[in-house]
Design a protein around this motif. Structure first.
Motif, PDB file in Angstrom:
ATOM      1  N   UNK A 124      -6.653  -0.762  16.295  1.00 24.66           N
ATOM      2  CA  UNK A 124      -6.837   0.681  16.167  1.00 24.66           C
ATOM      3  C   UNK A 124      -7.061   1.153  14.738  1.00 24.66           C
ATOM      4  N   UNK A 125      -7.085   0.268  13.787  1.00 27.78           N
ATOM      5  CA  UNK A 125      -7.413   0.570  12.394  1.00 27.78           C
ATOM      6  C   UNK A 125      -6.646   1.759  11.839  1.00 27.78           C
ATOM      7  N   UNK A 126      -5.318   1.792  12.090  1.00 26.35           N
ATOM      8  CA  UNK A 126      -4.474   2.822  11.501  1.00 26.35           C
ATOM      9  C   UNK A 126      -4.481   4.160  12.208  1.00 26.35           C
ATOM     10  N   UNK A 127      -5.310   4.336  13.243  1.00 31.68           N
ATOM     11  CA  UNK A 127      -5.345   5.619  13.939  1.00 31.68           C
ATOM     12  C   UNK A 127      -4.132   5.811  14.831  1.00 31.68           C
ATOM     13  N   UNK A 128      -3.579   4.711  15.323  1.00 33.21           N
ATOM     14  CA  UNK A 128      -2.388   4.740  16.168  1.00 33.21           C
ATOM     15  C   UNK A 128      -1.445   3.676  15.651  1.00 33.21           C
ATOM     16  N   UNK A 129      -0.193   3.953  15.630  1.00 34.30           N
ATOM     17  CA  UNK A 129       0.778   2.926  15.263  1.00 34.30           C
ATOM     18  C   UNK A 129       1.834   2.884  16.353  1.00 34.30           C
ATOM     19  N   UNK A 130       1.412   2.453  17.529  1.00 34.88           N
ATOM     20  CA  UNK A 130       2.294   2.403  18.679  1.00 34.88           C
ATOM     21  C   UNK A 130       1.987   1.158  19.487  1.00 34.88           C
ATOM     22  N   UNK A 131       3.020   0.436  19.817  1.00 34.54           N
ATOM     23  CA  UNK A 131       2.878  -0.685  20.735  1.00 34.54           C
ATOM     24  C   UNK A 131       4.001  -0.593  21.755  1.00 34.54           C
ATOM     25  N   UNK A 132       3.877  -1.301  22.826  1.00 32.40           N
ATOM     26  CA  UNK A 132       4.913  -1.309  23.862  1.00 32.40           C
ATOM     27  C   UNK A 132       5.230  -2.753  24.224  1.00 32.40           C
ATOM     28  N   UNK A 133       6.466  -2.987  24.579  1.00 34.23           N
ATOM     29  CA  UNK A 133       6.901  -4.320  24.974  1.00 34.23           C
ATOM     30  C   UNK A 133       7.417  -4.289  26.401  1.00 34.23           C
ATOM     31  N   UNK A 134       7.183  -5.362  27.118  1.00 30.31           N
ATOM     32  CA  UNK A 134       7.787  -5.528  28.431  1.00 30.31           C
ATOM     33  C   UNK A 134       9.243  -5.906  28.187  1.00 30.31           C
ATOM     34  N   UNK A 135      10.165  -5.104  28.679  1.00 32.05           N
ATOM     35  CA  UNK A 135      11.583  -5.384  28.474  1.00 32.05           C
ATOM     36  C   UNK A 135      12.336  -5.649  29.777  1.00 32.05           C
ATOM     37  N   UNK A 136      11.720  -5.290  30.926  1.00 34.90           N
ATOM     38  CA  UNK A 136      12.311  -5.578  32.233  1.00 34.90           C
ATOM     39  C   UNK A 136      11.199  -5.818  33.234  1.00 34.90           C
ATOM     40  N   UNK A 137      11.454  -6.745  34.153  1.00 36.05           N
ATOM     41  CA  UNK A 137      10.534  -6.989  35.262  1.00 36.05           C
ATOM     42  C   UNK A 137      11.369  -6.998  36.528  1.00 36.05           C
ATOM     43  N   UNK A 138      11.052  -6.078  37.436  1.00 37.67           N
ATOM     44  CA  UNK A 138      11.812  -5.925  38.681  1.00 37.67           C
ATOM     45  C   UNK A 138      13.307  -5.823  38.405  1.00 37.67           C
ATOM     46  N   UNK A 139      13.667  -5.079  37.371  1.00 39.50           N
ATOM     47  CA  UNK A 139      15.065  -4.846  37.026  1.00 39.50           C
ATOM     48  C   UNK A 139      15.722  -5.941  36.209  1.00 39.50           C
TER      49      UNK A 139
END
Length: 65
Positions: free
Chosen positions: A30-45
């Motif tokens: 995103x070349x500095x336009x966004x600084x957000x990522x997400x992580x998978x932290x749970x799968x089916x609880x």
């Protein structure tokens, strides 16, 4: 593979025919336009987070089916 992955590293791996199932690029595309990522932290609880990451409930979110 993930962590400090960027276009140049992907190109290098592809040229060397490194066996990779997928690349996790985070916000590098995103070349500095966004600084957000997400992580998978749970799968089916079940907890499934990287070290230092965890599930953090947010009452402002609602489940979408």
């Amino acid at each position: 593979m993930s962590g400090r992955v960027h276009r140049g590293k992907i190109r290098q791996f592809e040229e060397q025919e490194v066996p990779v199932d997928m690349y996790g690029v985070g916000s590098s595309l995103f070349q500095g336009r966004f600084d957000f990522t997400a992580d998978v932290v749970r799968v089916e609880g079940k907890p499934l987070a990287k070290v230092g990451r965890s599930y953090r409930p947010n009452p402002r979110l609602e489940r979408v089916e």
